[in-house]
Write a protein that holds these residues in place. Structure first.
Motif, mmCIF file in Angstrom:
data_model
loop_
_atom_site.group_PDB
_atom_site.id
_atom_site.type_symbol
_atom_site.label_atom_id
_atom_site.label_comp_id
_atom_site.label_asym_id
_atom_site.label_seq_id
_atom_site.Cartn_x
_atom_site.Cartn_y
_atom_site.Cartn_z
ATOM 1 N N HIS A 1 0.835 -1.209 0.000
ATOM 2 C CA HIS A 1 0.000 0.000 0.000
ATOM 3 C C HIS A 1 0.872 1.263 0.000
ATOM 4 C CE1 HIS A 1 -3.391 -2.583 1.231
ATOM 5 N NE2 HIS A 1 -2.479 -3.194 1.952
ATOM 6 N N ASP A 2 0.252 2.346 -0.412
ATOM 7 C CA ASP A 2 0.870 3.675 -0.322
ATOM 8 C C ASP A 2 2.259 3.726 -0.959
ATOM 9 O OD1 ASP A 2 -1.293 4.865 1.129
ATOM 10 O OD2 ASP A 2 -0.611 3.822 2.912
ATOM 11 N N VAL B 1 9.065 3.762 -1.313
ATOM 12 C CA VAL B 1 8.692 3.619 0.097
ATOM 13 C C VAL B 1 7.245 3.147 0.116
ATOM 14 C CG1 VAL B 1 8.445 4.793 2.321
ATOM 15 C CG2 VAL B 1 10.294 5.433 0.788
ATOM 16 N N PHE B 2 6.980 2.102 0.871
ATOM 17 C CA PHE B 2 5.632 1.527 0.849
ATOM 18 C C PHE B 2 5.334 0.826 2.176
ATOM 19 C CE2 PHE B 2 6.927 -2.927 0.394
ATOM 20 C CZ PHE B 2 8.228 -2.789 -0.078
ATOM 21 N N THR B 3 4.072 0.460 2.347
ATOM 22 C CA THR B 3 3.666 -0.343 3.500
ATOM 23 C C THR B 3 3.359 -1.751 3.017
ATOM 24 O OG1 THR B 3 2.706 1.587 4.579
ATOM 25 C CG2 THR B 3 2.005 -0.554 5.394
ATOM 26 N N VAL C 1 11.669 0.095 7.676
ATOM 27 C CA VAL C 1 11.732 1.398 8.355
ATOM 28 C C VAL C 1 11.174 1.217 9.766
ATOM 29 C CG1 VAL C 1 10.899 3.787 8.304
ATOM 30 C CG2 VAL C 1 11.455 2.617 6.162
ATOM 31 N N ARG D 1 5.215 5.108 -2.736
ATOM 32 C CA ARG D 1 5.757 6.421 -3.158
ATOM 33 C C ARG D 1 6.999 6.122 -3.990
ATOM 34 N NH1 ARG D 1 5.630 8.282 2.164
ATOM 35 N NH2 ARG D 1 7.884 8.471 2.150
ATOM 36 N N GLN E 1 4.314 -3.291 7.948
ATOM 37 C CA GLN E 1 5.683 -2.793 8.065
ATOM 38 C C GLN E 1 5.958 -1.793 6.950
ATOM 39 O OE1 GLN E 1 8.552 -3.787 10.241
ATOM 40 N NE2 GLN E 1 9.170 -1.880 9.244
ATOM 41 N N GLU E 2 6.520 -0.647 7.308
ATOM 42 C CA GLU E 2 6.955 0.302 6.290
ATOM 43 C C GLU E 2 8.318 -0.147 5.765
ATOM 44 O OE1 GLU E 2 6.608 4.456 7.292
ATOM 45 O OE2 GLU E 2 8.190 4.997 5.892
#
Lengths: 169, 157
Positions: A108-109, A123-125, A164, A111, A142-143
């Motif tokens: 998810h998310d 960068v993601f989850t 992260v 970038r 987890q990021e």
């Protein structure tokens, strides 16, 4: 030019603009290729209840083609820290998936940035849900920061993955 | 009084859709709860809302506030309770939370806990968050200090 001609022109220009935007949006670019790579890995990372060991292993082995040699990993929660070959990582994945009755991996998310040519920083989850063989539920998020590079066939492959630390005990 | 452009139903519908997108996408985020780390206060598969203005313009967060902590974005977030602020020392002794050497009363923790964690100071700009369900082993529970900028807001209920 009368009023109806004017209206027709407005419609034609509008449709042409939408068509151009649709083509630009749907045209494969590096970002969409990276998103597709993540979607493919999510699919390979999943395990259904009726999936036998051989099918699971073959599916997981496909992840190899998305990993650079070596691929650097820093995921303290999974006790992975160092440079690994794709074969080592796939073996670890198969071993981990063996603990699950069912599991699903999702991203998810995302970038996505391109700090230099043929290199992407994402960068993601990552989210892992499922049920262990013991019946216990798993729901982990987890990021992660990943570096991807283009291989000789213009395919995006993972060169590094770093967890992260969002919450520091 | 209504703007002339909103007199047609399609424009009104578009305005409502835009308003809903802005409100539920940026101001009041719906949170579908997955996981048991905040039980029994928040059960898995429940719904709550993250009120983002509670973190805008330097608005204050209080100890005991339940907040959403973002990961890479807003799609997946942690739901946790703030227990300490910067400069404070956090410690667990036999499952009890101690702050600056004093035991903190936590009526929201209902399940037994046996955690032990050495004292640690919350760094500047950070808050310390923990879930209410501490019956799981400490290693399996995501908690700790995080940058205040990751806190997206308090939950509404």
């Amino acid at each position: 030019m009368n009023v109806s001609d004017g209206k027709r022109w407005i419609w034609l220009v509008g449709i042409a603009a939408v068509a151009v935007l649709a083509v630009l949006w749907l045209k494969p670019n590096d970002e969409s290729r990276i998103r597709r790579a993540f979607a493919a890995i999510a699919d390979m990372g999943a395990k259904s209840a009726d999936e036998n060991l051989v099918a699971m292993a073959l599916k997981t082995k496909s992840v190899e083609s998305f990993l650079a040699t070596p691929c650097a990993l820093s995921v303290p929660r999974a006790m992975l820290d160092g440079a690994y070959t794709p074969q080592q990582l796939v073996a670890a994945c198969i071993q981990a998936k063996g603990l699950f009755r069912t599991c699903a991996l999702s991203f998810h998310d995302l970038r996505i940035e391109f700090p230099e040519k043929d290199t992407a920083r994402v960068v993601f989850t990552a989210r892992l849900t499922g049920t262990l063989n013991s019946g216990e539920s798993v729901n982990e998020a987890q990021e992660v920061e990943a570096t991807l590079v283009k291989d000789g066939k213009a395919k995006w492959i993972f060169r590094s993955l770093t967890a992260v630390e969002t919450l520091k005990k | 009084m209504i703007f002339p452009v909103f007199r047609t139903k399609w424009w009104r519908l578009a305005a409502v859709a835009l308003g809903a997108y802005l409100f539920f996408g940026h101001v009041c985020l719906p949170l579908w709860i997955r996981g048991s780390s905040m039980e029994p206060t928040y059960r898995s598969r429940g719904l709550t809302f993250c009120w983002r203005p509670s973190c805008w313009f330097g608005a204050g967060l209080k100890r005991g506030d339940v907040v959403a902590v973002r990961l890479a974005g807003l799609r997946v977030m942690y739901l946790k309770r703030i227990v300490a602020f910067e400069g404070e020392t956090v410690e667990f002794r036999d499952g009890r939370l101690w702050l600056d050497g004093k035991r903190l009363d936590e009526p929201y923790v209902k399940y037994p806990c046996s955690w032990n964690l050495e004292p640690r100071r919350v760094e500047p700009g950070n808050v310390y968050v923990v879930g209410d369900n501490r019956s799981v082993p400490m290693e399996n529970h995501a908690f700790g200090q995080t940058n205040r900028r990751r806190v997206m807001g308090r939950v509404l209920w």
